[in-house]
Design an enzyme around this catalytic site. Structure first.
Site, mmCIF file in Angstrom:
data_model
loop_
_atom_site.group_PDB
_atom_site.id
_atom_site.type_symbol
_atom_site.label_atom_id
_atom_site.label_comp_id
_atom_site.label_asym_id
_atom_site.label_seq_id
_atom_site.Cartn_x
_atom_site.Cartn_y
_atom_site.Cartn_z
ATOM 1 N N ALA A 1 0.809 -1.214 0.000
ATOM 2 C CA ALA A 1 0.000 0.000 0.000
ATOM 3 C C ALA A 1 0.844 1.267 0.000
ATOM 4 O O ALA A 1 0.327 2.348 0.257
ATOM 5 C CB ALA A 1 -0.926 -0.009 1.218
ATOM 6 N N ASN B 1 1.413 -3.061 8.272
ATOM 7 C CA ASN B 1 2.507 -3.753 7.608
ATOM 8 C C ASN B 1 3.286 -2.800 6.699
ATOM 9 O O ASN B 1 4.477 -3.001 6.452
ATOM 10 C CB ASN B 1 1.968 -4.937 6.800
ATOM 11 C CG ASN B 1 1.567 -6.093 7.693
ATOM 12 O OD1 ASN B 1 2.389 -6.661 8.391
ATOM 13 N ND2 ASN B 1 0.291 -6.442 7.675
ATOM 14 N N HIS C 1 -1.516 7.279 3.706
ATOM 15 C CA HIS C 1 -0.162 7.253 4.247
ATOM 16 C C HIS C 1 0.648 8.406 3.643
ATOM 17 O O HIS C 1 0.693 8.558 2.415
ATOM 18 C CB HIS C 1 0.536 5.930 3.923
ATOM 19 C CG HIS C 1 -0.260 4.722 4.290
ATOM 20 N ND1 HIS C 1 -0.531 4.365 5.595
ATOM 21 C CD2 HIS C 1 -0.861 3.780 3.516
ATOM 22 C CE1 HIS C 1 -1.253 3.260 5.616
ATOM 23 N NE2 HIS C 1 -1.465 2.889 4.369
#
Length: 271
Positions: free
Chosen positions: A125, A193, A223
């Site tokens: 991601a 993760n 993020h």
């Protein structure tokens, strides 16, 4: 004309990510063939693989290494040692999505070294992981990451339970964690993760700093990364659409598929 052999691929876990990867392999990825799956609910797994163009056996986690050359781990993080140990001991490739669990089990790296196995971590991601890997060939001064998640994507995380934080009561963006990637991996094993992957690409889990915000105003897992290195300074933001599992973005499965496709590709783009 040379005959190109196919690498056998097995999947551990048939949740939101594993099913997408299995379906894509069944459609056809050059040089790869799906040969086995493993899942907690074997009946549901058998029903799923029965709908594929090419049905494959449903086996136990311990048997995956006997059925494949490449095993893709898409299971709960606590199962990683059980999945990884026989695969790496057999000198085979393991694609790891539960990256945070690698920090708790450093012996897996040694098993890979001793037996010629490989641990492969997809970009997942994140954005710009290649740039971080390149920067790490020089000197990285600092790496900071800020994650904002919808409330339901954080529910049940051990850090929240241990600290009595009920995200269901949060009504405005709230910082719920600040610390290192190693600490985040322990507190949010199903959620972050990405921070561990970032840390392994760069300055390590004890020097990669992280903030986590529970944010009822966002609908995507977001993020933001800031990197300062001797070769470049850069910052990146990615907003990932959640899959049917709100803790995991849709791009996670696509990243694993891209890694698999790259294994046998005649031209490989990216570091």
């Amino acid at each position: 004309m040379a005959v190109v052999s196919e690498s056998r691929v097995a999947i551990a876990g048939l949740g939101a990510v594993g099913k997408v990867i299995a379906t894509e392999l069944d459609k056809g990825i050059p040089g790869l063939v799906l040969t086995a799956v493993s899942a907690k609910n074997k009946e549901k797994a058998a029903e799923f693989v029965g709908q594929l163009e090419r049905a494959v056996p449903v086996v136990s986690l311990d048997e995956l290494a006997d059925h494949a050359d490449v095993i893709v781990e898409c299971a709960p993080s606590e199962l990683l040692p059980q999945i990884a140990a026989p695969v790496l001991a057999a000198g085979k490739k393991l694609v790891v999505l539960s990256v945070g669990a690698l920090l708790a089990h450093p012996e897996l790296r040694q098993t890979a070294i001793d037996n010629g196995g490989s641990i492969l971590v997809p970009t997942g991601a994140l954005i710009g992981l290649d740039a971080v890997v390149a920067a790490a060939e020089g000197t990285i001064h600092s790496v900071r990451m800020t994650t904002r998640k919808p409330l339901r994507g954080l529910a049940g995380a051990p850090f929240l339970v241990e600290n009595g934080i009920d995200v269901g009561t949060i009504t405005c963006p709230t910082k719920i964690f600040s610390g290192t990637a190693r600490e985040a991996a322990k507190g949010f094993p199903a959620n972050l993760n990405v921070s561990v992957a970032l840390s392994l690409a760069g300055v390590g889990p004890d020097h990669t700093m992280l903030e986590v915000w529970a944010d009822p105003t966002v609908t995507r897992n977001t993020h933001h990364i800031e990197v300062d290195a001797d070769t470049a300074s850069f910052n990146m933001t990615i907003e990932n659409i959640p899959s049917e599992n709100p803790k995991t973005g849709l791009i996670t499965a696509r990243s694993a598929i891209a890694l698999l496709r790259k294994l046998g590709a005649p031209v490989k783009i990216g570091t």
